[in-house]
Design an enzyme around this catalytic site. Sequence first.
Site, PDB file in Angstrom:
ATOM      1  N   GLU A 172       0.656  -1.174   0.004  1.00  0.00           N
ATOM      2  CA  GLU A 172      -0.177  -0.117   0.019  1.00  0.00           C
ATOM      3  C   GLU A 172       0.885   1.415   0.183  1.00  0.00           C
ATOM      4  O   GLU A 172       0.708   2.219  -0.719  1.00  0.00           O
ATOM      5  CB  GLU A 172      -0.814  -0.074   1.145  1.00  0.00           C
ATOM      6  CG  GLU A 172      -2.062   0.988   1.424  1.00  0.00           C
ATOM      7  CD  GLU A 172      -2.993   0.847   2.414  1.00  0.00           C
ATOM      8  OE1 GLU A 172      -2.681  -0.244   3.219  1.00  0.00           O
ATOM      9  OE2 GLU A 172      -3.968   1.764   2.565  1.00  0.00           O
ATOM     10  N   GLY A 201      -8.424   5.412   7.076  1.00  0.00           N
ATOM     11  CA  GLY A 201      -9.348   5.076   8.267  1.00  0.00           C
ATOM     12  C   GLY A 201      -8.828   4.416   9.335  1.00  0.00           C
ATOM     13  O   GLY A 201      -8.997   4.432  10.450  1.00  0.00           O
ATOM     14  N   SER A 203      -5.438   2.611   8.865  1.00  0.00           N
ATOM     15  CA  SER A 203      -3.939   2.587   8.607  1.00  0.00           C
ATOM     16  C   SER A 203      -3.377   3.745   8.133  1.00  0.00           C
ATOM     17  O   SER A 203      -3.910   4.483   7.353  1.00  0.00           O
ATOM     18  CB  SER A 203      -3.320   1.285   8.217  1.00  0.00           C
ATOM     19  OG  SER A 203      -3.507   1.590   6.710  1.00  0.00           O
TER      20      SER A 203
HETATM   21  N1  LIG Z   1     -13.780  14.886   5.964  1.00  0.00           N
HETATM   22  C1  LIG Z   1     -13.794  14.046   4.814  1.00  0.00           C
HETATM   23  N2  LIG Z   1     -13.544  12.766   5.657  1.00  0.00           N
HETATM   24  C2  LIG Z   1     -13.459  11.954   4.595  1.00  0.00           C
HETATM   25  C3  LIG Z   1     -13.812  12.233   3.205  1.00  0.00           C
HETATM   26  N3  LIG Z   1     -13.638  10.743   2.566  1.00  0.00           N
HETATM   27  C4  LIG Z   1     -13.363   9.980   3.365  1.00  0.00           C
HETATM   28  N4  LIG Z   1     -13.081  10.462   4.537  1.00  0.00           N
HETATM   29  C5  LIG Z   1     -12.674   9.860   5.861  1.00  0.00           C
HETATM   30  O1  LIG Z   1     -11.218   9.971   5.827  1.00  0.00           O
HETATM   31  C6  LIG Z   1     -10.566   8.816   6.289  1.00  0.00           C
HETATM   32  C7  LIG Z   1      -9.781   8.199   5.277  1.00  0.00           C
HETATM   33  O2  LIG Z   1     -10.671   7.939   4.237  1.00  0.00           O
HETATM   34  P1  LIG Z   1      -9.961   7.008   3.038  1.00  0.00           P
HETATM   35  O3  LIG Z   1      -8.593   7.608   2.761  1.00  0.00           O
HETATM   36  O4  LIG Z   1     -11.009   6.649   2.030  1.00  0.00           O
HETATM   37  O5  LIG Z   1      -9.698   5.647   4.156  1.00  0.00           O
HETATM   38  P2  LIG Z   1     -10.027   4.190   3.556  1.00  0.00           P
HETATM   39  O6  LIG Z   1      -9.056   3.827   2.388  1.00  0.00           O
HETATM   40  O7  LIG Z   1     -11.026   3.947   3.783  1.00  0.00           O
HETATM   41  O8  LIG Z   1      -9.210   3.322   4.764  1.00  0.00           O
HETATM   42  P3  LIG Z   1      -7.686   2.709   5.024  1.00  0.00           P
HETATM   43  O9  LIG Z   1      -8.105   0.972   4.439  1.00  0.00           O
HETATM   44  O10 LIG Z   1      -7.017   2.659   6.130  1.00  0.00           O
HETATM   45  O11 LIG Z   1      -6.807   3.220   3.733  1.00  0.00           O
HETATM   46  C8  LIG Z   1     -11.708   7.943   6.878  1.00  0.00           C
HETATM   47  O12 LIG Z   1     -11.955   8.405   8.289  1.00  0.00           O
HETATM   48  C9  LIG Z   1     -13.021   8.431   6.123  1.00  0.00           C
HETATM   49  O13 LIG Z   1     -14.320   8.404   6.779  1.00  0.00           O
HETATM   50  C10 LIG Z   1     -14.237  13.500   2.570  1.00  0.00           C
HETATM   51  O14 LIG Z   1     -14.606  13.762   1.625  1.00  0.00           O
HETATM   52  N5  LIG Z   1     -14.193  14.215   3.952  1.00  0.00           N
HETATM   53 CA   LIG Z   2      -6.891   3.977   1.820  1.00  0.00          CA
END
Ligand SMILES: Nc1nc2c(ncn2[C@@H]2O[C@H](COP(=O)(O)OP(=O)(O)OP(=O)(O)O)[C@@H](O)[C@H]2O)c(=O)[nH]1
Ligand SMILES: [Ca+2]
Length: 493
Positions: A172, A201, A203
């Site tokens: 990743e 969210g 890692s």
């Molecule tokens: N404020 C805000 N938070 C967001 C948005 N989209 C996602 N998030 C939050 O940001 C965090 C990271 O989102 P992502 O990068 O999509 O995380 P992920 O890919 O689901 O998680 P991993 O498996 O750990 O990589 C999470 O807590 C999401 O709920 C957005 O548009 N605005």
């Molecule tokens: Ca991610």
Amino acid sequence: MAEQREMKAPWHSGKMLCVAIFFIAAVITLVAISVVQNKPIQQKYKYGIVLDAGSSHTALYIYEWPAEKENNTGMVRQRHYCPVKGKGISSYAHNSSGAGLSLMHCIEEAKRKIDPAKHKETPVYLGATAGMRLLMEQDPKSAEKVLSSVKDTLSKTPFDFQGARIITGQQEGAFGWITVNYLGENFGKAAGTMGALDLGGASTQITFVSNQPIESPDNSMDFRLYGSDYQVYTHSFLCYGKDQVLKLALEKQLQSGETLLQDPCFHQGYSQDKQFKDVFDTPCVKTINKDDSKENFTHNGTGDFAQCQSSIQKVFNFSQCTSSRCSFNGVYQPPVVGTFGAFSAYYFVMNFLNLTGQSLEDTKRNLADYCKTPWNEIKQRYGERVKEKYLSEYCFSGTYILTLLENGYNFTEDTWRDITFIDKIEGSSAGWTLGYMLNLTNMIPAEAPDTPLMTHGGFVILILFLSIFLLVLLFLGHRFLGRPSCSSPKDIV
Ligand SMILES: Nc1nc2c(ncn2[C@@H]2O[C@H](COP(=O)(O)OP(=O)(O)OP(=O)(O)O)[C@@H](O)[C@H]2O)c(=O)[nH]1
Ligand SMILES: [Ca+2]
């Protein structure tokens, strides 16, 4: 007669030259026309699909690239993005068939976006990250069922299904680094590469080329890309994505068994009843030190940045390190060096808080001001356009980001300036998915591809230019010098 004989030889050679020039011009023109006709000006495109099955949500990306240039850096671009409705696939642990079904809407969208004639040759990959890593740790049977469900759905699409798997934290991190440097066209250049910081969210990953030998083999990856060798430092911290860290921070504050939590990372006036199980129901939170007779606790905010920072520092262990230097939790990390692109939640949060492009000191001051703003004022200001859950957590998330970067990874006031918070590069999202696809489709060559001496368009223009030049030469020759050379014998007499 003597004069006529003298003129005869030049007339013959002139006629030959004239015919030769006409012949060459005709051939060149024909070649030019055939070159133009054989190669359509319109490019042929290829497509690839990657589903990012993250802990908080799944997203489908469609990439496209000109078929004839797939080995050139920077050629693959994001064509379409489709966010899957609902939560991440790991949330379907108790209803695994729902995981595959949840993807259908984006698959239908992909079918419409890609020319049906190309469906069969379009590869589709699904990579799951920390949410599924945690589920695999907690309940491997359910994790397998969820994976089977998404495999089943994807294998029934008209696309060329290439597998659904849980990728490692190392992959990743490395693929995120490949993505930003591929899109930035940094490979094979003297200027060096950009480090990658990804905050999810569940890692978080840090990846960069160190200027020191890497002490731990677990954190080292070697690549040869476009003719250059890269040794990359990478580490993925499971449980240090922002949603899991919030649970860790709440757990630390709830350890005293209180049912009223006064939290400095939430705004003053914020008050919500929450369930203990939402905090403790994750393998990231190890100590179960709660009073089982109580289900709920009240989560109140006090809005104090400095206290929030001290509370977040408690989720890091800075005391043990068996290498020459560590980030936290005993993980080896060389000093950060060079520029960094920080994406995913780093961008969502810092962009919302308007904290991109400031000094570390200003960032802290502005964040402290934001955190002490009362909750009803925050709701009034942003409540219309931002989901309440996201809105309530920005003070916490911003403080976590600062603490992670400064205390965790050891960025300083100076190196802070080298971090850019990025969402997209040239229209393509920063994240691991593009690097993952480039790797699986063998589109990142070890050696720089042979660049043709001239582009196709340049070649066509050159041929046309030469043809016109020769015709002009012929015309001028005929007009000024060569009246005898391309005229009939009668004119000469
Ligand atoms: N404020 C805000 N938070 C967001 C948005 N989209 C996602 N998030 C939050 O940001 C965090 C990271 O989102 P992502 O990068 O999509 O995380 P992920 O890919 O689901 O998680 P991993 O498996 O750990 O990589 C999470 O807590 C999401 O709920 C957005 O548009 N605005
Ligand atoms: Ca991610």
